[in-house]
Design a protein around this motif. Structure first.
Motif: not given
Length: 359
Positions: A87-103
């Motif tokens: 799950v944590m890997l997926a969160v990091g990958l999503a942030d790297d790909l799409w620059d997730l909002p901080p919250l």
């Protein structure tokens, strides 16, 4: 067969993780280049050319491969660590790909921590040297009860972000994570923690070491949040597993000590942003490694300075794992004094530098 070649030898696990990560990193890099997954320079970047990222996928590959050949998937704690890790890997990958909002990113990190907690990774007791507020028959332990859930989530999210925030120079986070994982491994052996703690740390140390040759300055690939969040998560959760199985205070004390530098950097960043009235999660260029660069250190030298400080703290953490409370306090005070002395000398060097250049 030599003992180090046994699948449940920490040397064997370290070697497998290193070799897999070393082999997987150029593959991940080539794939990132082909798909255009690159970190482009910005005003606060230290790099000047686009660099492929999501290198954390190679670190994850090395870690999982080593765990598969040594521990398998039958141990409940190993499965718990891996479930939340995915799950944590997926969160990091999503942030790297799409620059997730901080919250949204924070919510994902909490979800990963809760996944681990639901699977059984939970801080249930803490060593209580004063003997206060303990349950009957547990004079040296503080039983947390329901408070263990939020404390565990806070611990996992905090350590994950500590590693993420220190990932600002080529090779910095990977090197510090390698030192931290090796330190926890040694402390686990010293204090008789379960073999799964030792092997999980060997897998993490090997995977970060295998990635480091491609990540050291000049970096050919970045780990991204994909790697930084996963590394921090793994350090945090495996430490909790060690605490669960041994109730040894060093299970959490050792990672805190060895990560004291990035922890201090994170704390200073939070205070700095609060004082300036800026969002806590807003990025800036005033971290410790940025200050070393401004003091005149080269990119590589700044990283090596932080490696050396972390290694010194790691030696102290290993000594604490061997000693009693008084010895531990003396070591902590000595470490704090030595780091303070180094900081003062660096500041003096910085003040004198313009005069020396002018002569």
């Amino acid at each position: 067969m030599p003992s180090w070649l046994h699948p449940q030898s920490h040397w064997f696990v370290l070697a497998v993780a290193t070799l897999v990560a070393l082999s997987a990193t150029p593959v991940v890099r080539a794939l990132a280049v082909r798909l255009g997954v690159v970190a482009r320079p910005t005003a606060r970047s230290m790099h000047r050319v686009p660099v492929p990222h999501v290198g954390g996928l190679a670190i994850f590959a090395g870690f999982v491969a080593a765990v598969a050949v040594s521990l398998g998937w039958e141990d409940r704690d190993v499965v718990a660590v891996l479930l939340g890790g995915v799950v944590m890997l997926a969160v990091g990958l999503a942030d790297d790909l799409w620059d997730l909002p901080p919250l949204v990113k924070l919510a994902g990190q909490v979800a990963a921590a809760l996944t681990a907690v639901a699977a059984g990774v939970r801080i249930e007791v803490l060593t209580n040297p004063l003997g206060l507020f303990t349950a009957s028959g547990a004079d040296d332990l503080l039983v947390l009860g329901a408070w263990g859930v939020p404390l565990t989530v806070l611990w996992i999210v905090a350590v994950s972000n500590v590693i993420n925030l220190i990932d600002g120079l080529d090779g910095l986070a990977a090197g510090i994570a390698s030192i931290a994982a090796l330190t926890v491994l040694v402390a686990a052996l010293q204090t008789g923690q379960p073999m799964e703690v030792v092997l999980l740390m060997a897998a993490l140390a090997g995977s970060t070491l295998g990635f480091l040759p491609y990540n050291f300055n000049p970096a050919k690939i970045f780990m991204g949040d994909t790697g930084a969040l996963f590394i921090g998560y793994t350090l945090a959760t495996v430490s909790v597993v060690g605490l669960l199985k041994s109730a040894a205070a060093v299970a959490l004390a050792v990672p805190i000590m060895v990560l004291a530098l990035p922890i201090a950097d994170t704390a200073l960043a939070i205070l700095r942003r609060l004082q300036a009235g800026r969002p806590v999660m807003a990025a800036d260029r005033d971290h410790l490694h940025h200050r070393l660069i401004r003091m005149g250190f080269s990119h590589r030298d700044a990283v090596l300075v932080m490696y050396l400080i972390t290694a010194w703290l790691a030696l102290g953490a290993v000594a604490v794992a061997e000693g009693n409370l008084l010895q531990g306090l003396l070591i902590v005070v000595t470490l704090a004094a030595s780091v303070h002395l180094v900081a003062r000398k660096l500041l003096e060097w910085n003040r004198q530098r313009p005069r020396r250049l002018g002569n």
